[in-house]
Structure formats: structure tokens, C-alpha cells
Design a protein around this motif. Sequence first.
Motif, mmCIF file in Angstrom:
data_model
loop_
_atom_site.group_PDB
_atom_site.id
_atom_site.type_symbol
_atom_site.label_atom_id
_atom_site.label_comp_id
_atom_site.label_asym_id
_atom_site.label_seq_id
_atom_site.Cartn_x
_atom_site.Cartn_y
_atom_site.Cartn_z
ATOM 1 N N GLY A 198 16.110 -2.653 -2.038
ATOM 2 C CA GLY A 198 15.394 -2.116 -3.190
ATOM 3 C C GLY A 198 15.696 -0.658 -3.487
ATOM 4 O O GLY A 198 15.253 -0.140 -4.515
ATOM 5 N N GLY A 199 16.438 0.023 -2.618
ATOM 6 C CA GLY A 199 16.822 1.409 -2.876
ATOM 7 C C GLY A 199 15.945 2.401 -2.139
ATOM 8 O O GLY A 199 14.865 2.072 -1.675
ATOM 9 N N GLY A 200 16.427 3.628 -2.049
ATOM 10 C CA GLY A 200 15.703 4.674 -1.323
ATOM 11 C C GLY A 200 16.016 4.633 0.156
ATOM 12 O O GLY A 200 16.786 3.795 0.622
ATOM 13 N N TYR A 201 15.431 5.569 0.903
ATOM 14 C CA TYR A 201 15.671 5.601 2.345
ATOM 15 C C TYR A 201 15.249 4.277 2.981
ATOM 16 O O TYR A 201 14.205 3.715 2.642
ATOM 17 N N ASP A 202 16.046 3.808 3.933
ATOM 18 C CA ASP A 202 15.763 2.542 4.614
ATOM 19 C C ASP A 202 14.753 2.801 5.743
ATOM 20 O O ASP A 202 15.086 2.770 6.925
ATOM 21 N N LEU A 203 13.519 3.053 5.325
ATOM 22 C CA LEU A 203 12.485 3.358 6.320
ATOM 23 C C LEU A 203 12.169 2.130 7.168
ATOM 24 O O LEU A 203 11.772 2.259 8.328
ATOM 25 N N MET A 204 12.339 0.941 6.601
ATOM 26 C CA MET A 204 12.131 -0.266 7.398
ATOM 27 C C MET A 204 13.164 -0.318 8.537
ATOM 28 O O MET A 204 12.833 -0.655 9.678
#
Lengths: 489, 410
Positions: A198-204
Amino acid sequence: MQMPEPNAAVLARRAQIAADLRSLLPAPDMVIAAEDELRAYETDGLSAYRQMPMIVVLPETTQQVSAIMRYCHMNGIRSVARGAGTSLAGGALPLADSVVIGISKMTRVVDVDFANRTATVQPGVTNMAITTAVQHEGFFFAPDPSSQIACTIAGNVAMNSGGAHCLKYGVTSNNLLGLEVVLPDGEVVRLGGPNLDGGGYDLMGLFTGSEGTLGIVTEITVRILHSPEGARPILMGFDSNEAAGACVDAIISSGIIPVALEFMDKPAIHAAEAYVHAGYPLDVEALLIVEVEGSDEEVDRLLGWIKEIAQRHNPSYLRISTSEAESQIIWKGRKSAFGAVGRISPDYYCMDGTIPTGQLPGVLKRIGEICDGYGFEVANIFHAGDGNLHPLIMYDANKAGDLEKAENCGADILKLCVDVGGCLTGEHGVGVEKRDLMTYQFTETELEQQRRVKDVFDPAWLLNPHKIFPLSARVGRLGADAAPAAAAE
Amino acid sequence: MAPDAAGRQPLAPETPDALADIVRAAAADGTPLDLMGSGTRRGLGRPVAGNARTVSLRGLMGVRQYSPTELYITVGAGTPLAEVAATLAEKGQGLLFEPPDLRTLLGSAGEPTIGGAVATGFAGPARIAGGGIRDSLIGVEMVTGRAEAIRSGGRVMKNVTGYDLTKLTVGSFGTLGALTEVTFKVLPTPRRMATLAVRGLGDGDARALMSLALASPYEVTGAAHLPAAIAARSEVAALTDGAATLLRLGGFAESIDYRVGELTDHLETAAQIDVLDDDASAAAWAEVRDVRALAGPPDRAVWRISVKPTAGPEVVARLADLLPDVLYDWGGGLVWLSLEAGEDAAASVVRGAAEAAGGTAMLVRAPDGVRAAIPFQAPPTGALATVIARLKSAFDPAGVLNPGRLYPET
């Protein structure tokens, strides 16, 4: 095992803290403070280490986890998350002044969505229960750690667990879509989502494998896959580890990627055979279990090719499974191998390094020499396709000094893994067990950058502060073994 | 390489040390750095704020280590994607995530680099089977905004030692660190490919068919839907006549014949099914991967919407008034959409539709004025915004690495 200094001020308020926590939760029995009941939480799969927690809480909802975390945050109380307690690295080991937050009551399968190939579950659902919830439609959840009957998905996320089928299906992180996480200050956030990339930092991605040091996961959306038409293994024995290793290389070079490629050495073969009578040959030095998937015809064809390749490496034993029952017993031998070694040795210490697969024969030889130097027998079981080793060092905890010797022996093996281009842990995690070895794999600059990530999520180092990093390296950080007041608001 | 607006040539470090020196100097005097590989994806994200100094990482190139039997490759971040692909192809292997070539869509020129692919984070049609870049990338070296060279991960595919900073670099647009070296897990490429093209389905029926195909044991490695207007633009002659729903199978030659037959039976559809062979398959999937059908006209805005697959057609239906061109990939979960750019590329409507379905929308292409005014993706809110801002600060306290490119304040 060195632990951070307990916070005396927190311990002195123990009764009040228990009462406060009870006021946050709907039922009194969700807070455990009686010593005999706390005993069950003093250790995990790494039972050599024990530490009674101050209090255990067993929440049932995200809101309750959030309320507990907020309370601990506001009051400078350390906490430790716990799934099923199957960690082999001390991942669930408490602190004397900690509140253990157990998610064992959060066992609901929230949603199964076959059209989108996802399942959404609470954190206390076991790894196997996910597959159980979806298999009637032909689906399964791919990561398959050996403890899958007992271990929780929350623990899988915390440790980024693997299993025997990673070569094709990846590890936990590769099979996740979204997480709901309670941060150390009680805030609830969603990482990832029902969608891909979905975009953005891959915090998961960052959160997965963070060993319960950045937050507590309260809901997990996983990818589920449709099962193959079928799968069967071929069993191959060799007179040397070198020949078996060369055969592994040859199979992969041929363009065939088996779904599993497992390796057992002679002591492991003998222990497993004596335990489950899998029909393993006893006169070989090394055994490979190679499994492929597809229709019956496809499996036959692929196993035929693998057999052809293997024959160039002079196997002394070769058997293709011809039935589901035969496959099951072959796998049972492998999956029970740890337990089997437990039968022939008073205790064993299971290591978990990973090496580039080409280093296999040399590393096995060195492992034998290292263990010999300490006077220990060793059995080797590992995922040959991905280089994840599980040497089992056989020792006797009742012999004075034997545990410490086994730990030193294990450390030497893990350093060897790093030396040949591998890493300290492939799937069990660092926990408390390997935290002091982190400086062997990482530079001080690298470790400091990782600690800055911990600071982002947990500036006071209240959540699981004694895991992953060497204790000494945390000096100077807020809340790290500092004066009790430093951690309080 | 072209000079920047102030007439300065890009800085072009050839070693991580030289790069660290540049970052150190920039952090000291607060000069923003605009990091790039060859610049083919500079159109993605928002233009870097301030009087930025351009830094090309193209010089950090070359295959460092490739072990076909150990299934990994380590390359300098500035290595051309084509060189990585060619190196792997010699041994019958490839990158699992099928990186798109966006030059046609973005109207750019140059040699796309592997570092640029990682930093922007886009995976191709194989995402649904082989995983994304995040799933293949097993190790990185980077220079953070603190001018420190650090490594994360390594060259083994099973590695849980310490925090996974490797994944954090994927799609971070260079805002946390400048990549200098990357290591990927690789696998053999399928010996043969075939594609079932199911004809004439509407978007909803196509989505249902793709779900059905992906819920089969036949290992479908691509599932895309080309509505009639999009199929008409294909250079694959067999596809141009009417909507085409593409289902890809890959594997050993003998398996493919079997699986084409089984999958056809499994679909139980009355629609016509054409089977594309190896070459036509490759051509069709390259078009989908590179989103070529939406390349023209170049003044239209292009959105990339990621949702759960069942929501793809629903989101598009909500946007029908905008008369979009639409291409579905990932079984319906990836929607590429082009529309009249107007003042704001209809951002609030498009984002509203995606978010209502639990998804996200990225503004992939728009005229400069629109790009400067509309966030590349919806800015984070609440506790998440705090975490993101602090994470940026943990890696780049002076805020000099590509500021504003990914998040407005980051």
C-alpha cells in the motif's frame, strides 16, 4: 543470566499495581498475582532460564491490552508479551518487576475471506489453528514451525518464524498482510492492511521479528494459499556429508526448487529412527528428505529427475514415497527429531544459525570439531535448502558446569555461522539467549541504529527491555537499568 | 546527467565512503540531497523540497557476488536492472518480483537501476505469487542521514537477527538512507509460460474469475484484467479484440500442458478462452507490468490503487464519472487508472474511494503543478504519523535525504 536491576519502587507497589490492573479488566481472574499461579510463566521453551514475573495479565480484547499498556507506560512499569511460551531463545522470559501480558485468551478467528485469500485472527490463535480454519476449502497457512500445534501467531509475528517449507513459501513476514498493534504507550495502530504494498514505510516488515520489543500485536491478517494437488518426498542416504551437500547444490542448479529440502546427520538419523521407526537407513552418514508438489504425475516426474541427479552423487540409499502414509511417517521422523534426541541425552541445546548453503560440508565438519573440543556429542538437523542449521548439543544439566559449557559451545558454533557469511539466528530469534553475540554480527554503529529504532517506539525501554541487545549496550538510555525514577513519568 | 536548475552537475560518489562524506557535509550545513540512480523514476513521489543538491548513486555499480546454487545475488545499488536480469538469466534465474520498467509511463529516459527499484518499491504481476521486493530483498548496505554506513540482513534467506531494517528501505524513497548495495534471494525462472486469455468479461465477472483461478492448486503466477479499451491498445495481436482476463502459468514444459487443461476445467466458464504461448505470454505480461496501456496521452494523471482484490471493480465503479482508463493486476487488487488531470487529479474522490475500501492511492503521474500540490500518497495521521516522523529523525536527524519526497514533512 544477567538481568536488568529490578525497579525497587515498582516492586514495592506490587499489590497496588495488581489492584489497579484488576480495575482495568472486567474479571478479577484476568490478573494473576499469586506466587503458585505465576510459576507457570517463569520460563518458556528455553527452560534453562527462569524468572518469576511480578504480575501476569490475560486480556481478551485490544482495548484491554491498550489500557494495560497505557497504565504501565504512565507508571513506569516494565512489561513482557507472551504467546504460548514456546520460544527457544527466551523470548517470553519475564523480568522480576514486569507485568507479563499473555494473549492466550485472544483465540478467535475473526474473519476468513476466501475470495481475497486472507484470514484475520486474534493473536492467541495457534499457527495450526489457522490452517484448521481454512482447510475445508482447500487452503492452508504456509509457515510451519515445528511447534505449530502449540505456538501462537503472535509469537510467529514476534519472531518471524520459519519452518521446513520456507524455500518455496517464505517465512512469517512473507505471509502477512496487516497487523493491529498496541504501541508501548497504549496507542493502537494498523500496519499494512487488507491490500498488498500500500506504500509508505514498511512498518509491518519492521515490526515482524522485533521480538515483542516494539509493541504487542492484537490482530493479524495473513495470506492463505490453496494447497497443491499433492506432495511427496524422496529419501536419500549418503556415505558423507560432502556427497549430500553436493547433491543439494546439484538439485538447485538443475532449476528444480523443492518445497522442502531437509538434512539429518548420522546421530540425528539414529535418534529419530529409534523413536518413531520411520524406516530411515541406519548405515548412512547423511540423509536428505526432498519434497516436491503437484499432481501425482508431476510429482513422479520431478522425483524421477531428482533421483537421476542424486544418482550422480552415489547415494547408498534411495526411496521415493509412494503413498500418503509413507510420506507421513517420513516427515514424522524429521519433525520428531528434536524430541528423539531428547530421549538419548539428558538435555540438549538447540542452535539456530544460518549459513550460505555452499558452506554446509565444511561447517558440519567444524561443528563436529567444536563440540568434540568441549566433549559433547552433537546431532545435526537442518533446512538444507535455505542453510538454516539446528545443531543439537547433547549435555547434562545435572553435571556441574555442563550448561555453561554447552552455551559456550553453542556460541562458538554461531560465531562460525557469522564467519562464513551467515547469521546468528534463522528463525528462533535473539531473545536473551544470543543478545551478547549481537556485537559479533553487527558493528557498534549498526547496533546503535537498531537501538534508535527501539527508542522510536519505546523511548523509556519499558517493553521487553532485556531482549535482543546486550544489556551493557543500553547504558545511558532512559529507563535502562537506571534509577527507578528515570522510568517514571 | 543533466545539471540542476542552478547549473550544478550532480554529485556522483563511487564508493560508500565518498557518499558518506557528501551526506556528512549536507547534514552539517542543512543542504537537502536529491538522491537518484539514473533518474528514470524521478517523476514518482513529490519533487524534493528546497534548493536540493542532486546526488547520482549510479557509480555504486557492479555485480559483487552471485551464487546460483545458494540462490542469492549481491549488487551495487547503482547497477542497471538490465544487467542484474542478464546476469541471472545466464543461469536460468531471475528476480521474483518482476520489476516494472516505468520509462514509457513516466516519459523518462536512462537505464533504470536496482537501487531505484528498491527505493520506489513497485513489484510487477508476479507480486501475487513470488512476493514483492520486500520479500526478495534479504540484505542492504546504506548510508544513513547520519553519514553512517550500516548493513542490515545479509545473504541468507532465513535471518531474524536484529530488527529488519532491510524491509524498511523498500519503498522508502531514499528518505532513511541512501542504498549502496542490495542482496536478493533469487530462484530459477519457469522453463515455459502459458497464458489463458478469457474473453469478453465485465470487470466484476473478471475479478470473480481471477479469484477462482487463484483459489486453485495450479499455481497461477499472474492474474490481470484488460477491459476492452485497454486490450485494444495491446501490441499482442491476439489480445486486441475485446476484454481479456489473463491468467499466467509457469513451470516445466510437461506441467504447463497439464495445468492449462486443468485450470480451464476449473474455471467452468462459457466465455471463450484463448491460450497464449511462451512469446505472446511474455509480451502481454510485459505490457501489464510496465502499464504501457496508460502511457498516453501524457498529460493525463495516473493513479496506482492498492485494495483487496474484491474491492478493485467496486472502487472503479465509484469513479465512473471521471471516465477513467483502467487496468487491473494482482487479481483485482492493483488498479492502474488514468484520468483528466485537471487541477488536482480528482485526488479527494480517488483517495476517498480507495480508502473507503481499506486501500491506498498513489499519484504516480501528473503535470508538475498538480504533483507539487497533491501528496504522493495520503499523509499518515495520529500515532502512526508520530512514529513515522520519529523514525525519519532516527535515521536522518537533519532531514537532508530526499525531504518531502514520500511524506510531506519527512
